[in-house]
Design a protein around this motif. Structure first.
Motif, PDB file in Angstrom:
ATOM      1  N   MET A 284    -100.160 -32.180 -71.546  1.00  0.00           N
ATOM      2  CA  MET A 284     -98.668 -32.422 -71.885  1.00  0.00           C
ATOM      3  C   MET A 284     -97.776 -32.653 -70.616  1.00  0.00           C
ATOM      4  SD  MET A 284     -98.621 -32.144 -75.245  1.00  0.00           S
ATOM      5  CE  MET A 284     -97.073 -31.633 -75.656  1.00  0.00           C
ATOM      6  N   ASP A 285     -96.605 -33.195 -70.667  1.00  0.00           N
ATOM      7  CA  ASP A 285     -95.979 -33.433 -69.740  1.00  0.00           C
ATOM      8  C   ASP A 285     -94.898 -32.236 -69.730  1.00  0.00           C
ATOM      9  OD1 ASP A 285     -93.355 -35.936 -68.959  1.00  0.00           O
ATOM     10  OD2 ASP A 285     -94.250 -34.483 -67.690  1.00  0.00           O
ATOM     11  N   ILE A 286     -95.081 -31.535 -68.861  1.00  0.00           N
ATOM     12  CA  ILE A 286     -94.222 -30.273 -68.911  1.00  0.00           C
ATOM     13  C   ILE A 286     -93.040 -30.466 -67.681  1.00  0.00           C
ATOM     14  CG2 ILE A 286     -93.949 -27.912 -68.360  1.00  0.00           C
ATOM     15  CD1 ILE A 286     -95.393 -28.651 -70.851  1.00  0.00           C
ATOM     16  N   PRO A 287     -91.769 -30.189 -68.127  1.00  0.00           N
ATOM     17  CA  PRO A 287     -90.872 -30.518 -66.844  1.00  0.00           C
ATOM     18  C   PRO A 287     -91.109 -29.420 -65.681  1.00  0.00           C
ATOM     19  CG  PRO A 287     -89.734 -30.753 -69.171  1.00  0.00           C
ATOM     20  CD  PRO A 287     -91.214 -30.220 -69.448  1.00  0.00           C
ATOM     21  N   PRO A 288     -90.672 -29.882 -64.625  1.00  0.00           N
ATOM     22  CA  PRO A 288     -90.960 -28.702 -63.518  1.00  0.00           C
ATOM     23  C   PRO A 288     -89.983 -27.701 -63.503  1.00  0.00           C
ATOM     24  CG  PRO A 288     -89.967 -30.822 -62.777  1.00  0.00           C
ATOM     25  CD  PRO A 288     -90.357 -31.122 -64.147  1.00  0.00           C
ATOM     26  N   ARG A 289     -90.191 -26.686 -62.608  1.00  0.00           N
ATOM     27  CA  ARG A 289     -89.319 -25.644 -62.765  1.00  0.00           C
ATOM     28  C   ARG A 289     -88.143 -26.042 -61.496  1.00  0.00           C
ATOM     29  NH1 ARG A 289     -90.684 -19.506 -60.517  1.00  0.00           N
ATOM     30  NH2 ARG A 289     -88.969 -18.432 -61.046  1.00  0.00           N
ATOM     31  N   SER A 290     -87.052 -25.789 -61.861  1.00  0.00           N
ATOM     32  CA  SER A 290     -85.907 -26.372 -61.230  1.00  0.00           C
ATOM     33  C   SER A 290     -85.849 -25.334 -59.837  1.00  0.00           C
ATOM     34  CB  SER A 290     -84.725 -26.110 -61.901  1.00  0.00           C
ATOM     35  OG  SER A 290     -84.251 -24.919 -62.409  1.00  0.00           O
ATOM     36  N   GLU A 291     -86.500 -24.109 -59.825  1.00  0.00           N
ATOM     37  CA  GLU A 291     -86.482 -23.431 -58.759  1.00  0.00           C
ATOM     38  C   GLU A 291     -87.438 -23.865 -57.671  1.00  0.00           C
ATOM     39  OE1 GLU A 291     -86.245 -22.234 -61.691  1.00  0.00           O
ATOM     40  OE2 GLU A 291     -84.290 -21.002 -61.661  1.00  0.00           O
ATOM     41  N   THR A 292     -87.801 -22.943 -56.739  1.00  0.00           N
ATOM     42  CA  THR A 292     -88.889 -23.435 -55.767  1.00  0.00           C
ATOM     43  C   THR A 292     -90.106 -23.367 -56.420  1.00  0.00           C
ATOM     44  OG1 THR A 292     -88.920 -20.867 -54.873  1.00  0.00           O
ATOM     45  CG2 THR A 292     -87.324 -22.316 -53.907  1.00  0.00           C
ATOM     46  N   GLY A 293     -90.401 -22.531 -57.232  1.00  0.00           N
ATOM     47  CA  GLY A 293     -91.962 -22.360 -57.688  1.00  0.00           C
ATOM     48  C   GLY A 293     -92.188 -22.639 -59.274  1.00  0.00           C
ATOM     49  N   PRO A 294     -93.219 -22.458 -59.708  1.00  0.00           N
ATOM     50  CA  PRO A 294     -93.370 -23.132 -61.101  1.00  0.00           C
ATOM     51  C   PRO A 294     -92.561 -22.152 -62.187  1.00  0.00           C
ATOM     52  CG  PRO A 294     -95.268 -22.124 -60.425  1.00  0.00           C
ATOM     53  CD  PRO A 294     -94.398 -22.077 -59.061  1.00  0.00           C
ATOM     54  N   ALA A 295     -92.196 -22.781 -63.411  1.00  0.00           N
ATOM     55  CA  ALA A 295     -91.509 -21.830 -64.288  1.00  0.00           C
ATOM     56  C   ALA A 295     -92.753 -20.684 -64.803  1.00  0.00           C
ATOM     57  CB  ALA A 295     -91.255 -22.712 -65.550  1.00  0.00           C
ATOM     58  N   ALA A 296     -92.104 -19.624 -64.821  1.00  0.00           N
ATOM     59  CA  ALA A 296     -93.057 -18.355 -65.471  1.00  0.00           C
ATOM     60  C   ALA A 296     -92.756 -17.938 -66.721  1.00  0.00           C
ATOM     61  CB  ALA A 296     -92.636 -17.182 -64.249  1.00  0.00           C
ATOM     62  N   PHE A 297     -93.855 -17.677 -67.324  1.00  0.00           N
ATOM     63  CA  PHE A 297     -93.730 -17.000 -68.802  1.00  0.00           C
ATOM     64  C   PHE A 297     -94.529 -15.811 -68.665  1.00  0.00           C
ATOM     65  CE2 PHE A 297     -92.388 -21.395 -69.630  1.00  0.00           C
ATOM     66  CZ  PHE A 297     -91.804 -21.501 -70.780  1.00  0.00           C
ATOM     67  N   VAL A 298     -94.010 -14.957 -69.455  1.00  0.00           N
ATOM     68  CA  VAL A 298     -94.790 -13.593 -69.383  1.00  0.00           C
ATOM     69  C   VAL A 298     -95.541 -13.564 -70.781  1.00  0.00           C
ATOM     70  CG1 VAL A 298     -94.724 -11.011 -69.915  1.00  0.00           C
ATOM     71  CG2 VAL A 298     -92.820 -12.348 -68.342  1.00  0.00           C
ATOM     72  N   LEU A 299     -96.817 -13.377 -70.748  1.00  0.00           N
ATOM     73  CA  LEU A 299     -97.715 -13.483 -71.841  1.00  0.00           C
ATOM     74  C   LEU A 299     -98.068 -11.934 -72.363  1.00  0.00           C
ATOM     75  CD1 LEU A 299    -100.395 -15.708 -70.598  1.00  0.00           C
ATOM     76  CD2 LEU A 299     -99.028 -16.205 -72.442  1.00  0.00           C
ATOM     77  N   VAL A 300     -97.326 -11.356 -73.383  1.00  0.00           N
ATOM     78  CA  VAL A 300     -97.597 -10.058 -73.940  1.00  0.00           C
ATOM     79  C   VAL A 300     -98.633  -9.992 -75.187  1.00  0.00           C
ATOM     80  CG1 VAL A 300     -96.180  -8.142 -74.926  1.00  0.00           C
ATOM     81  CG2 VAL A 300     -95.199  -9.817 -73.352  1.00  0.00           C
ATOM     82  N   GLY A 301     -99.542  -9.048 -74.915  1.00  0.00           N
ATOM     83  CA  GLY A 301    -100.724  -8.984 -75.834  1.00  0.00           C
ATOM     84  C   GLY A 301    -101.908  -8.439 -75.179  1.00  0.00           C
ATOM     85  N   ASP A 302    -102.947  -8.397 -75.810  1.00  0.00           N
ATOM     86  CA  ASP A 302    -103.974  -7.775 -75.627  1.00  0.00           C
ATOM     87  C   ASP A 302    -104.879  -8.769 -74.452  1.00  0.00           C
ATOM     88  OD1 ASP A 302    -105.694 -10.034 -76.842  1.00  0.00           O
ATOM     89  OD2 ASP A 302    -105.799  -8.831 -78.910  1.00  0.00           O
ATOM     90  N   ALA A 303    -106.011  -8.059 -73.816  1.00  0.00           N
ATOM     91  CA  ALA A 303    -106.803  -8.980 -72.790  1.00  0.00           C
ATOM     92  C   ALA A 303    -107.234 -10.293 -73.394  1.00  0.00           C
ATOM     93  CB  ALA A 303    -107.719  -8.148 -72.237  1.00  0.00           C
ATOM     94  N   THR A 304    -107.665 -10.370 -74.495  1.00  0.00           N
ATOM     95  CA  THR A 304    -108.332 -11.625 -74.864  1.00  0.00           C
ATOM     96  C   THR A 304    -107.344 -12.836 -74.987  1.00  0.00           C
ATOM     97  OG1 THR A 304    -110.120 -10.325 -75.917  1.00  0.00           O
ATOM     98  CG2 THR A 304    -109.691 -12.764 -76.715  1.00  0.00           C
ATOM     99  N   PHE A 305    -106.174 -12.217 -75.564  1.00  0.00           N
ATOM    100  CA  PHE A 305    -105.069 -13.195 -75.859  1.00  0.00           C
ATOM    101  C   PHE A 305    -104.535 -14.012 -74.507  1.00  0.00           C
ATOM    102  CE2 PHE A 305    -100.418 -13.215 -75.724  1.00  0.00           C
ATOM    103  CZ  PHE A 305     -99.879 -14.360 -76.410  1.00  0.00           C
ATOM    104  N   ARG A 306    -104.328 -12.696 -73.676  1.00  0.00           N
ATOM    105  CA  ARG A 306    -103.675 -13.204 -72.517  1.00  0.00           C
ATOM    106  C   ARG A 306    -104.642 -14.091 -71.666  1.00  0.00           C
ATOM    107  NH1 ARG A 306    -102.576  -7.414 -71.981  1.00  0.00           N
ATOM    108  NH2 ARG A 306    -104.355  -7.376 -70.247  1.00  0.00           N
ATOM    109  N   ARG A 307    -105.914 -13.818 -71.556  1.00  0.00           N
ATOM    110  CA  ARG A 307    -106.947 -14.791 -70.771  1.00  0.00           C
ATOM    111  C   ARG A 307    -106.816 -16.019 -71.600  1.00  0.00           C
ATOM    112  NH1 ARG A 307    -110.610 -11.329 -71.072  1.00  0.00           N
ATOM    113  NH2 ARG A 307    -111.597 -12.059 -72.742  1.00  0.00           N
ATOM    114  N   ALA A 308    -106.814 -16.182 -72.886  1.00  0.00           N
ATOM    115  CA  ALA A 308    -107.021 -17.525 -73.485  1.00  0.00           C
ATOM    116  C   ALA A 308    -105.699 -18.292 -73.229  1.00  0.00           C
ATOM    117  CB  ALA A 308    -107.169 -17.515 -74.804  1.00  0.00           C
TER     118      ALA A 308
END
Length: 492
Positions: A1-25
Motif C-alpha cells: 500500500m502507498d502510505i504517506p511518509p511521516r512529516s517529521e524526521t522519522g517514520p510515523a509511529a503507531f502504538v500497538l496495544v494488545g497481547d503478544a500474538t496480536f502485536r507481533r502479527a
C-alpha cells in the motif's frame, strides 16, 4: 500500500496495544509499510501514548478490559486516533465504538499478514496519516487562501491579513479559539474557515447561537438528555457536543449564556466529558470549541456576569474580526467577490459597477458590516438587471448616510457622524423628509428625475420640495450642512 511518509524526521509511529500474538502479527504489517510500531500491553497503553509525535493507536479488542483501556486512552489523549481491531467484528459493537470516538473498526490481521484485513487496516492508517499530513503540508497557505475566499474572507488590508495569519496559525491545532467582532463582521465564517483548514475538516462543523435559546433549551441542545429527564423527553437525545465529536462546535454569542451553563461549559473544556440532562454517566467528547461574541467579555468578568475561569479557558487564541469601516480598502474586492457568488446563486448576470458607485460604497460607514453590504448588493443585483449600476440605484440608507459631505469638515470630503442624521424616534417628519430628499438629490448628481425614481415620488413633488428646501433647481448650491434634530424631551 502507498502510505504517506511521516512529516517529521522519522517514520510515523503507531502504538500497538494488545497481547503478544496480536502485536507481533500487526507490527510486521506496519513496519513493512514503512511505519514505526511501538508495542505495549494494555496496562502500559496510557503511559506509552504520552510520547510525542505519535500518529495513532491500534487497539486489539481481546477481552472485557478493552473498553476501559479505550476510554482511558481517550481521556489521556482525546485527539489521538484509535483504530480498534477485532477477531470477530460485530456491527453493534462497531457502532458503539465509533460513537465513543474510534477512528475505525476493522478485522484483525491473520497470521500470514495478508488478505482483506490487511488492506482495511492500512486503509485506516492511510486516512489518519492523510489528515495528519494535511495540517503541515507545504501548500497550506494556498489551501487556506482558497478556504478563506470560499467563506468570503477576502481583502488585502492589514487588518484582514492579520485575521488570515491567525487562522493559518491556529487551524492545524486543536486550540480553543475566541473570535471577537461586531455583529455582521463574519465571525462564523472565520470559524468555518478554521474548521475547513484543520485536520478535522472531514468531521462535522456544528454551530449554535447561544442567544437564540432559553437556558433550559440550550443545555439540552448542547449536552442532550436522557429519557424522562423532563416533560416531553420520550427518548434519549444526543446533544451537539456528541454530534460534533471529532469535529468543531461553534458557540456564537457565548456572552449570552447563564453562569450555570458557563460552569458546565468549563467542565467540558477542562475534562473533555459531560453528562446529559437527567443523566449521571459521563460522556467523552473530542470536540474543538470555537466561541464568538460581540460583547466585551472582560468587562462582563469585572461585572461578575461572566465566569473568569471560563474566560481564561476561552481566551487562548483570540481573533479580532475588523469592522468593514476599518478596512475600506477591501470593499472593492469584497463587492466583486459577493456579486460573483450572488450572481451564481440567483442566476442573474452580475452588472458592471461604475467607479463612482464603488467609491460611494467605500464611503459608507456600514453599521451592519459585511452582512449589510451583502444585503445591499443583492438588492442592487435584482433591481439593475441587464444594465450597469448607477448612483441612483443605491438604496436610501446608504444615500442618506455617509455619502453626504459636511461643510463643517472644511470641505475635505469627510462625512458626518451617525448622530448627525435625523434621529428616529425624535426628529419631525419634515426633518426626515428634508434630509432624505436633499441627500438623494446630491447622490444623484443633482438630477431631479433620478431623485424622483429612487425615492418613488413624482417629479413634480421633487421639484416642489427642492424649491422649498433648497431654492431654485439647477443652481449648484452649497453642500448640505448636517444638523442635530430637535429631540422631544430635551437635547441630546
Amino acid at each position: 500500500m502507498d502510505i504517506p511518509p511521516r512529516s517529521e524526521t522519522g517514520p510515523a509511529a503507531f502504538v500497538l496495544v494488545g497481547d503478544a500474538t496480536f502485536r507481533r502479527a500487526h507490527a510486521s504489517i506496519l513496519r513493512s509499510a514503512g511505519l514505526e510500531a511501538v508495542e505495549a500491553a494494555e496496562g502500559e497503553a496510557v503511559e506509552v501514548t504520552q510520547r510525542l509525535g505519535l500518529a495513532g493507536v491500534v487497539l486489539f479488542r481481546g477481552g472485557s478490559s478493552t473498553l476501559s483501556v479505550f476510554e482511558g486512552l481517550r481521556r489521556a489523549r482525546p485527539a489521538l486516533p484509535i483504530i480498534v481491531v477485532s477477531q470477530q467484528p460485530a456491527v453493534k459493537e462497531a457502532v458503539r465504538l465509533m460513537q465513543l470516538g474510534a477512528h475505525a473498526y476493522v478485522p484483525a490481521v491473520a497470521g500470514d499478514g495478508g488478505g482483506e484485513a490487511t488492506t482495511e487496516l492500512l486503509e485506516a492508517v492511510r486516512e489518519i496519516l492523510r489528515r495528519r499530513e494535511a495540517a503541515t503540508a507545504p501548500d497550506g497557505v494556498r489551501r487556506l487562501s482558497a478556504v478563506a475566499a470560499e467563506h468570503g474572507l477576502v481583502g488585502e488590508s492589514a487588518a484582514m491579513k492579520a485575521v488570515l495569519h491567525h487562522i493559518s496559525l491556529v487551524a492545524p491545532t486543536r486550540t480553543t479559539v475566541l473570535i471577537l467582532g461586531e455583529t455582521g463582521t463574519g465571525k462564523e465564517r472565520v470559524a468555518q474557515a478554521i474548521h475547513q483548514a484543520s485536520p478535522r475538516r472531514g468531521s462535522s462543523f456544528v454551530a449554535v447561537n447561544c442567544a437564540a435559546l432559553s437556558e433550559t433549551l440550550l443545555e439540552s441542545e448542547l449536552f442532550g438528555h436522557e429519557k424522562g429527564a423532563f416533560s416531553g423527553a420520550h427518548c434519549r437525545r444526543e446533544g451537539l457536543f456528541k454530534i460534533a465529536d471529532g469535529g468543531t462546535l461553534f458557540l456564537d454569542e457565548i456572552g449570552e449564556t447563564s453562569p450555570a451553563l458557563q460552569a458546565k461549559l468549563l467542565r467540558v473544556l477542562q475534562e473533555r466529558q459531560f453528562e446529559r440532562v437527567g443523566g449521571t454517566a459521563p460522556v467523552a467528547t473530542d470536540v474543538r470549541i470555537i466561541a464568538a461574541t460581540n460583547r466585551d467579555l472582560w468587562q462582563m468578568v469585572t461585572e461578575r456576569t461572566f465566569r473568569s475561569d471560563l474566560y481564561y479557558r476561552l481566551n487562548v487564541m483570540v481573533i479580532r474580526v475588523p469592522a468593514l469601516r476599518d478596512r475600506r480598502e477591501d470593499i472593492g474586492r469584497l463587492v466583486g467577490h459577493v456579486l460573483t457568488r450572488l450572481s451564481f446563486d440567483l442566476g442573474i448576470p452580475a452588472p458592471p459597477m461604475t467607479p463612482a458607485v464603488l467609491s460611494r460604497l467605500a464611503e459608507h460607514t456600514w453599521p451592519g458590516n459585511v452582512r449589510e453590504l451583502e444585503n445591499v448588493l443583492e438588492r442592487l443585483l435584482v433591481i439593475s438587471q441587464d444594465r450597469s449600476v448607477g448612483l441612483g440605484d443605491i438604496v436610501a440608507e446608504i444615500i442618506g448616510g455617509a455619502s453626504v459631505r459636511s461643510v463643517a469638515a472644511g470641505g475635505q470630503g469627510e462625512h458626518p457622524a451617525e448622530g448627525d442624521r435625523p434621529t428616529i424616534p425624535g426628529a419631525s417628519f419634515k426633518e426626515i423628509e428634508r434630509h432624505a430628499i436633499l441627500a438623494t438629490y446630491e447622490a444623484c448628481d443633482q438630477s431631479p428625475t433620478r431623485t424622483a425614481r429612487v425615492l418613488g415620488l413624482s417629479l413634480r413633488t421633487v421639484h416642489y420640495r427642492l424649491r422649498e428646501y433648497r431654492g431654485e433647481v439647477g443652481r449648484r448650491a452649497t453642500p448640505i450642512i448636517p444638523w442635530r434634530p430637535h429631540i422631544v424631551g430635551g437635547a441630546r
